[in-house]
Design a protein around this motif. Structure first.
Motif, PDB file in Angstrom:
ATOM      1  N   ARG A   1       0.947  -1.295   0.052  1.00 42.36           N
ATOM      2  CA  ARG A   1      -0.081  -0.082  -0.082  1.00 42.36           C
ATOM      3  C   ARG A   1       0.846   1.410   0.041  1.00 42.36           C
ATOM      4  NH1 ARG A   1      -5.176  -0.891   1.328  1.00 42.36           N
ATOM      5  NH2 ARG A   1      -5.495   0.898   0.098  1.00 42.36           N
ATOM      6  N   GLN A   2       2.237   1.167  -0.162  1.00 44.34           N
ATOM      7  CA  GLN A   2       3.290   2.333  -0.488  1.00 44.34           C
ATOM      8  C   GLN A   2       4.183   2.122  -1.222  1.00 44.34           C
ATOM      9  OE1 GLN A   2       5.788   3.980   0.610  1.00 44.34           O
ATOM     10  NE2 GLN A   2       4.912   5.802   1.635  1.00 44.34           N
ATOM     11  N   LEU A   3       4.334   2.908  -2.115  1.00 43.21           N
ATOM     12  CA  LEU A   3       5.093   2.870  -3.276  1.00 43.21           C
ATOM     13  C   LEU A   3       6.755   2.520  -3.004  1.00 43.21           C
ATOM     14  CD1 LEU A   3       3.824   5.719  -5.914  1.00 43.21           C
ATOM     15  CD2 LEU A   3       3.648   3.226  -6.022  1.00 43.21           C
ATOM     16  N   VAL A   4       7.168   3.043  -1.833  1.00 43.95           N
ATOM     17  CA  VAL A   4       8.528   2.916  -1.456  1.00 43.95           C
ATOM     18  C   VAL A   4       8.421   1.430  -0.758  1.00 43.95           C
ATOM     19  CG1 VAL A   4      10.287   3.457   0.149  1.00 43.95           C
ATOM     20  CG2 VAL A   4       8.866   5.445  -0.989  1.00 43.95           C
ATOM     21  N   HIS A   5       7.483   0.999  -0.335  1.00 40.25           N
ATOM     22  CA  HIS A   5       7.416  -0.390   0.167  1.00 40.25           C
ATOM     23  C   HIS A   5       7.528  -1.371  -1.071  1.00 40.25           C
ATOM     24  CE1 HIS A   5       5.232  -3.950   1.710  1.00 40.25           C
ATOM     25  NE2 HIS A   5       6.094  -3.895   2.337  1.00 40.25           N
ATOM     26  N   GLN A   6       6.853  -0.703  -2.087  1.00 39.88           N
ATOM     27  CA  GLN A   6       6.734  -1.575  -3.542  1.00 39.88           C
ATOM     28  C   GLN A   6       8.063  -1.936  -3.966  1.00 39.88           C
ATOM     29  OE1 GLN A   6       3.460  -0.043  -5.860  1.00 39.88           O
ATOM     30  NE2 GLN A   6       2.915  -2.188  -6.053  1.00 39.88           N
TER      31      GLN A   6
ATOM     32  N   ARG B   1       2.644  14.783  -7.213  1.00 40.22           N
ATOM     33  CA  ARG B   1       1.227  15.279  -7.978  1.00 40.22           C
ATOM     34  C   ARG B   1       0.105  14.701  -7.419  1.00 40.22           C
ATOM     35  NH1 ARG B   1       0.804  13.963 -14.367  1.00 40.22           N
ATOM     36  NH2 ARG B   1       1.710  16.227 -14.272  1.00 40.22           N
ATOM     37  N   PHE B   2       0.159  13.529  -6.867  1.00 45.51           N
ATOM     38  CA  PHE B   2      -1.151  13.073  -6.202  1.00 45.51           C
ATOM     39  C   PHE B   2      -1.266  13.165  -4.732  1.00 45.51           C
ATOM     40  CE2 PHE B   2      -0.240  10.444 -10.031  1.00 45.51           C
ATOM     41  CZ  PHE B   2      -1.284  10.776 -10.911  1.00 45.51           C
ATOM     42  N   GLY B   3      -0.301  13.602  -3.850  1.00 44.60           N
ATOM     43  CA  GLY B   3      -0.244  13.710  -2.695  1.00 44.60           C
ATOM     44  C   GLY B   3      -0.345  12.341  -1.704  1.00 44.60           C
ATOM     45  N   THR B   4      -0.263  11.568  -2.297  1.00 46.62           N
ATOM     46  CA  THR B   4      -0.176  10.315  -1.681  1.00 46.62           C
ATOM     47  C   THR B   4       0.814   9.108  -2.557  1.00 46.62           C
ATOM     48  OG1 THR B   4      -1.600   8.200  -1.178  1.00 46.62           O
ATOM     49  CG2 THR B   4      -2.044   9.291  -3.175  1.00 46.62           C
ATOM     50  N   ALA B   5       1.269   8.299  -1.519  1.00 43.72           N
ATOM     51  CA  ALA B   5       2.074   7.296  -2.116  1.00 43.72           C
ATOM     52  C   ALA B   5       1.304   5.847  -2.136  1.00 43.72           C
ATOM     53  CB  ALA B   5       3.433   7.193  -1.099  1.00 43.72           C
ATOM     54  N   ASP B   6       0.064   5.705  -1.805  1.00 40.18           N
ATOM     55  CA  ASP B   6      -0.587   4.554  -1.907  1.00 40.18           C
ATOM     56  C   ASP B   6      -1.041   4.369  -3.413  1.00 40.18           C
ATOM     57  OD1 ASP B   6      -2.315   2.450  -1.767  1.00 40.18           O
ATOM     58  OD2 ASP B   6      -3.654   3.422  -0.355  1.00 40.18           O
TER      59      ASP B   6
END
Lengths: 247, 115
Positions: free
Chosen positions: B24-29, B101-106
């Motif tokens: 659920r988190q881009l860095v984690h991904q 851009r989206f304000g989220t990393a989910d």
């Protein structure tokens, strides 16, 4: 709901994949008894190329052309992430970035240790780069160590200093010239020995610093390129942190 | 167990993919992707390992005509590491821009704000 359905599908697919992988593993050569011509490769590299570290013999001689491609991948990736991160950064200049980080946050112990370790780390990096054909290491590994030395300057909290020891233009020039040097050696092989990346320098005595023909030359070229590329990526990512901190 | 190292590689592959899918988190991904890639290092090094073999770095202390561990797969693992580093660098740069851009990393919510 969507997440749960996706997890269920993923579980099924991954279970099938795991079963297939486990089945394939039983068909591989049993562990500890490789089928490749390892001994022949080692002897060829030691006796014909005079490279004591045969892993780098493979990287810079037998698979030299692949390493050229690999180096260009690194070059393009560093350039790509720099372009991505610079997009929209606006007109902030180096001075503003240097001021963005409050200097009082770094602990004195970290500052002192960082400053003390930079010198030894750079020496170690250079040593690893130039001894690539003799001992474990080489251009890629040493280049990362050298770039880590620059990161240490940052960890010591001296961003303004980082701008001085590591001017952006110099990093970019290092990256480009490393890649160029590798390509020039490749062309040199074409001109002097009849094939791209063929060895055209004297081999010397196995185990000496100046031996193994073009292998140490390519190792140094890669070292310069990797230092530049990793330093470029790190500074671009650090800039983002600084911008976020100042916003 | 002559297949254990291969099964370790397979386990890393499957576990990493599970992480990539459910993250659920881009860095984690991105980190999960590096786990997937590390399975290839284990596989490459396991394929070339020889019981009782010497490291393929020749010096005067290595007896002549001794068996060696395969240097080719080790060089391939080196290439692998470099490629992984570059992939991670570009993906992290993309993550930074996506977050801006989206304000989220989910990853599930990335498209929501664009329309």
């Amino acid at each position: 709901m969507r997440v749960r359905r996706r997890s269920a599908i993923a579980l099924l697919a991954l279970a099938a994949l795991a079963a297939a992988v486990a089945w394939a593993a039983t068909e591989l050569t049993p562990f500890g008894t490789p089928s490749g011509p390892a001994d022949a490769v080692v002897r060829t590299l030691v006796h014909e190329r005079h490279a004591a570290n045969t892993v780098n013999g493979v990287t810079y001689d037998l698979r030299g052309l692949d390493t050229l491609g690999e180096e260009l991948i690194l070059f393009v990736a560093a350039l790509g992430s720099a372009v991505l991160l610079r997009h929209g950064r606006g007109e902030r200049d180096a001075g503003e970035r240097a001021e963005a980080r409050p200097s009082g946050r770094t602990a004195d112990a970290l500052r002192a240790a960082g400053a003390a370790l930079v010198g030894p780390l750079v020496v170690l990096g250079v040593y690893v780069v130039v001894h690539g054909h003799l001992s474990p290491g080489g251009g890629f590994q040493g280049g990362v160590i050298l770039a880590a030395g620059l990161l240490l300057v940052y960890a010591a909290g001296q961003v303004a200093m980082l701008e001085r020891v590591e001017p952006r233009a110099l990093v970019e020039v290092a990256e480009a010239s490393g890649a160029l040097a590798f390509a020039l050696v490749a062309i040199g092989g074409l001109v002097f020995a009849g094939a791209a990346l063929a060895n055209f320098l004297p081999f010397g005595t196995t185990g000496n610093l100046l031996s193994a023909g073009t292998i140490p030359v390519l190792s140094v070229a890669v070292g310069v390129e990797v230092t530049g590329a990793v330093a470029l990526i790190l500074t671009e990512l650090l800039d983002q942190t600084l911008l976020a901190g100042s916003a | 167990m002559t297949v254990l190292p291969y099964l370790v590689a397979g386990w890393l592959l499957v576990v990493g993919l599970w992480g990539v899918i459910t993250s659920r988190q881009l860095v984690h991904q991105v980190v999960c992707l590096t786990v997937v890639q590390s399975s290839t290092y284990v596989l490459l090094l396991a394929v070339g390992y020889r019981t009782g073999g010497y490291a393929p770095i020749v010096s005067s202390s290595v007896p002549p005509s001794s068996p060696f561990v395969d240097p080719i797969v080790q060089a391939l693992a080196l290439t692998d590491v470099v490629v992984e580093a570059t992939v991670v660098a570009v993906l992290l740069a993309l993550t930074v821009q996506a977050h801006k851009r989206f304000g989220t990393a989910d990853p599930d919510r990335l498209g929501e704000l664009s329309g």
